[in-house]
Structures are given as C-alpha cells and as structure tokens.
Design a protein around this motif. Structure first.
Motif, mmCIF file in Angstrom:
data_model
loop_
_atom_site.group_PDB
_atom_site.id
_atom_site.type_symbol
_atom_site.label_atom_id
_atom_site.label_comp_id
_atom_site.label_asym_id
_atom_site.label_seq_id
_atom_site.Cartn_x
_atom_site.Cartn_y
_atom_site.Cartn_z
ATOM 1 N N LYS A 136 0.964 -0.839 -0.019
ATOM 2 C CA LYS A 136 -0.311 -0.318 0.262
ATOM 3 C C LYS A 136 0.594 1.045 0.478
ATOM 4 O O LYS A 136 0.560 1.895 -0.642
ATOM 5 C CB LYS A 136 -0.975 0.419 1.565
ATOM 6 C CG LYS A 136 -2.055 1.005 1.425
ATOM 7 C CD LYS A 136 -2.923 0.876 2.518
ATOM 8 C CE LYS A 136 -2.215 2.101 3.592
ATOM 9 N NZ LYS A 136 -3.300 1.584 4.174
ATOM 10 N N TYR A 137 2.253 1.269 0.662
ATOM 11 C CA TYR A 137 2.843 2.575 0.559
ATOM 12 C C TYR A 137 3.756 2.879 -0.617
ATOM 13 O O TYR A 137 3.532 3.887 -0.823
ATOM 14 C CB TYR A 137 3.618 2.241 2.417
ATOM 15 C CG TYR A 137 3.670 2.434 2.882
ATOM 16 C CD1 TYR A 137 2.466 2.884 3.793
ATOM 17 C CD2 TYR A 137 4.293 1.656 4.043
ATOM 18 C CE1 TYR A 137 1.963 2.949 4.876
ATOM 19 C CE2 TYR A 137 3.441 1.627 5.675
ATOM 20 C CZ TYR A 137 2.484 2.245 6.201
ATOM 21 O OH TYR A 137 2.091 2.285 7.054
ATOM 22 N N GLU A 182 2.464 1.467 -3.510
ATOM 23 C CA GLU A 182 1.341 2.074 -4.759
ATOM 24 C C GLU A 182 0.746 4.051 -3.866
ATOM 25 O O GLU A 182 0.826 3.662 -5.220
ATOM 26 C CB GLU A 182 -0.220 1.053 -4.270
ATOM 27 C CG GLU A 182 -1.316 1.921 -5.179
ATOM 28 C CD GLU A 182 -0.757 1.670 -6.386
ATOM 29 O OE1 GLU A 182 -1.380 2.733 -7.698
ATOM 30 O OE2 GLU A 182 -0.074 0.684 -7.508
ATOM 31 N N GLN A 183 0.960 4.017 -2.592
ATOM 32 C CA GLN A 183 0.420 5.177 -2.086
ATOM 33 C C GLN A 183 1.585 6.516 -3.723
ATOM 34 O O GLN A 183 1.341 7.902 -3.628
ATOM 35 C CB GLN A 183 0.369 6.052 -1.245
ATOM 36 C CG GLN A 183 -0.696 5.190 -0.123
ATOM 37 C CD GLN A 183 -0.917 5.030 0.783
ATOM 38 O OE1 GLN A 183 0.495 5.375 2.017
ATOM 39 N NE2 GLN A 183 -1.581 5.895 1.521
ATOM 40 N N ARG A 184 3.012 5.820 -2.991
ATOM 41 C CA ARG A 184 4.483 6.681 -3.377
ATOM 42 C C ARG A 184 3.948 6.551 -4.756
ATOM 43 O O ARG A 184 4.392 7.592 -5.715
ATOM 44 C CB ARG A 184 5.445 6.054 -2.867
ATOM 45 C CG ARG A 184 6.968 6.459 -3.217
ATOM 46 C CD ARG A 184 6.393 8.224 -2.893
ATOM 47 N NE ARG A 184 8.055 9.214 -2.964
ATOM 48 C CZ ARG A 184 8.344 10.118 -3.140
ATOM 49 N NH1 ARG A 184 7.227 10.891 -2.297
ATOM 50 N NH2 ARG A 184 9.045 10.781 -3.748
ATOM 51 N N GLN A 214 1.763 7.031 -6.803
ATOM 52 C CA GLN A 214 0.344 7.698 -7.290
ATOM 53 C C GLN A 214 1.263 9.257 -6.501
ATOM 54 O O GLN A 214 0.791 10.052 -7.441
ATOM 55 C CB GLN A 214 -0.687 7.711 -6.444
ATOM 56 C CG GLN A 214 -1.175 6.382 -6.511
ATOM 57 C CD GLN A 214 -2.237 5.930 -7.569
ATOM 58 O OE1 GLN A 214 -2.244 7.266 -8.351
ATOM 59 N NE2 GLN A 214 -1.941 4.312 -8.581
ATOM 60 N N GLU A 215 1.863 9.022 -6.110
ATOM 61 C CA GLU A 215 2.201 11.149 -5.671
ATOM 62 C C GLU A 215 3.436 10.683 -6.386
ATOM 63 O O GLU A 215 3.233 12.106 -7.262
ATOM 64 C CB GLU A 215 2.958 11.400 -4.237
ATOM 65 C CG GLU A 215 2.191 10.448 -3.317
ATOM 66 C CD GLU A 215 3.099 10.456 -2.403
ATOM 67 O OE1 GLU A 215 4.510 10.669 -1.607
ATOM 68 O OE2 GLU A 215 2.279 10.488 -1.413
#
Length: 141
Positions: free
Chosen positions: A21-22, A24-26, A28-29
């Motif tokens: 999840k981390y 994927e979030q990065r 996306q950023e």
C-alpha cells in the motif's frame, strides 16, 4: 544488538503487511504531482514546450529512494521468512503482522500453536530479528 536496532526492525516488521500500500501511494504521488496554480496572468512560460513527462515519470519511479527502500524491506523480510521454520513464521505472524495480536509467545505455547519450549520460542524470535537486521544493513557482526 542495540535496543534501538531491535525496535527499528520490529517497526519494519509491523509495517510489512502495509508495504504494498505504501509503494502504491508513493507511485501515485509521483504519477500525479500536485502542481501549484500559476497566478501570473499574461506572463511566464512558453506554451509550445516539449512534453517529456512520461519519460521523467519512468525515471522517477526507478530512482525514487523511498520506493526502492520499501521494496528492499519487503524482499529482505520475504527472504528471511523463507529461510525459517513453521514455528518462527507463526511467532512473527502473530506478534508483528496481525493488526491486533491475540496471543503472546506464552499464549502461543499454551494453546499449542507452536511446538517449542518458551526459551526456544524467544530464541527463534530474537534470531529472526537478528537475521533481518543483518540483511537490512542495520547490524554488523
């Protein structure tokens, strides 16, 4: 081994279930950066510039230190889990990977979930943390 090193490895182990999840979030950023609103009316940049955002995105994703660090942590923990036995996997899963652990090491032994003595269970946990720290480069022998 220092207490701080043990705590660092334990924190990494607790974050292990959320590493994907981390990452994927990065990503996306990096894919969708927040651009500031240009309030300069009538002046500023040329409108006919070359757009190489796709090339920059690929390079950015490959070189991002945070993503690479998270991937390395995931790989190290996966490798360490592959090398240990079933009892160690159960101990690590219960103590670190669960959101709300149901048992302590004593509870795992009492309920027959692991089949080792109390001393051996604590040794297995300590050895796993030691191996992870060594592979992560946090602790040298």
């Amino acid at each position: 081994m220092k207490r701080s090193t043990i705590r660092t490895v334990e924190d990494i182990l607790r974050d292990y279930p959320k590493i994907d999840k981390y990452i994927e979030q990065r990503e996306q950023e990096l894919r969708y950066p927040v651009t500031p609103v240009d309030e300069n009316v009538g002046g500023g940049r040329a409108q006919n510039g070359f757009n190489d955002s796709t090339d920059r995105l690929i390079i950015t994703l490959d070189e991002d230190k945070r993503i690479n660090a998270l991937k390395k942590q995931r790989q190290v923990i996966d490798d360490c889990l592959d090398e240990v036995g079933e009892d160690t996997e159960i101990i690590i899963d219960e103590l670190y990977f669960r959101k709300r652990p149901r048992y302590t090491i004593d509870g795992l032994i009492t309920n027959g979930l692991i089949h080792v003595s109390r001393r051996k269970a604590f040794y297995l946990k300590k050895q796993f943390i030691h191996d992870c720290a060594k592979e992560l480069g946090l602790y040298d022998l």
